[in-house]
Design an enzyme around this catalytic site. Structure first.
Site, PDB file in Angstrom:
ATOM      1  CG  HIS A  79       5.208   2.614   0.689  1.00  0.00           C
ATOM      2  ND1 HIS A  79       5.148   3.842   1.306  1.00  0.00           N
ATOM      3  CD2 HIS A  79       5.542   2.836  -0.601  1.00  0.00           C
ATOM      4  CE1 HIS A  79       5.424   4.779   0.410  1.00  0.00           C
ATOM      5  NE2 HIS A  79       5.669   4.194  -0.758  1.00  0.00           N
ATOM      6  CG  HIS A  94       8.359   1.556  -3.625  1.00  0.00           C
ATOM      7  ND1 HIS A  94       7.215   0.842  -3.900  1.00  0.00           N
ATOM      8  CD2 HIS A  94       7.977   2.828  -3.391  1.00  0.00           C
ATOM      9  CE1 HIS A  94       6.183   1.659  -3.844  1.00  0.00           C
ATOM     10  NE2 HIS A  94       6.619   2.874  -3.538  1.00  0.00           N
TER      11      HIS A  94
END
Length: 171
Positions: A79, A94
């Protein structure tokens, strides 16, 4: 590099760059809306705890490298990605808020720790649909984590941007 190890605890493709990067400039990693950190609405990112930068509301589902450099980390959950640019900028991308909880479902990494990357090279693909189905926002944070090495990091874009648009500049 220390912040990436603290965040993720660890760990070659040579694609052509789709644009030539300027020194100390971070480019948009996705098509979408560039927003301020405050607009992300998450304490850690919004308050700049991990560094200055901006947010992006993605319209596309593949994050490309915003700089040419080396991959510092890709967590098992895929992620996020940490990159050190050829100029020495350390960047954290992110994808989504709390998406670490998805444990990698809906994310595909195209790079690994240590890979050399060119600006515009695909890094991670993600499913907006899976992120939404899991109950999370897909907002992306683009941060300069070694900002203490620079006098300032300023946003260059706000609103609608395409991959490769100048997003941030460190001086």
């Amino acid at each position: 590099m220390g912040i990436f190890n603290k965040l993720f605890g660890k760990s070659s493709d040579d694609s052509e760059a789709s644009f030539q990067p300027e020194k100390n400039v971070v480019y948009a990693p996705v098509d979408g809306q560039a927003i301020s950190l405050k607009e992300i609405g998450d304490g850690v990112f919004s308050e700049g705890v991990l560094g200055p930068g901006c947010g992006m509301i993605p319209e596309s589902e593949t994050v490309v490298s915003p700089v040419s450099g080396r991959i510092l980390t890709v967590p098992d959950t895929k992620h996020a990605v940490g990159i050190e640019s050829d100029d020495g900028l350390e960047i954290l991308i992110h994808i989504g808020l709390d998406t670490v909880e998805m444990k990698g479902d809906g994310f595909t990494a195209h790079v690994k720790e240590g890979d050399q990357v060119k600006c515009g090279q695909p890094l991670i693909s993600f499913s907006k649909k899976k992120i939404a189905a899991a109950g999370y926002k897909d907002t992306i944070a683009v941060l300069v984590t070694n900002s203490e090495d620079y006098q300032k990091v300023e946003p260059l874009a706000h609103g609608s941007v395409k991959k490769g648009t100048a997003l941030l500049k460190a001086e």
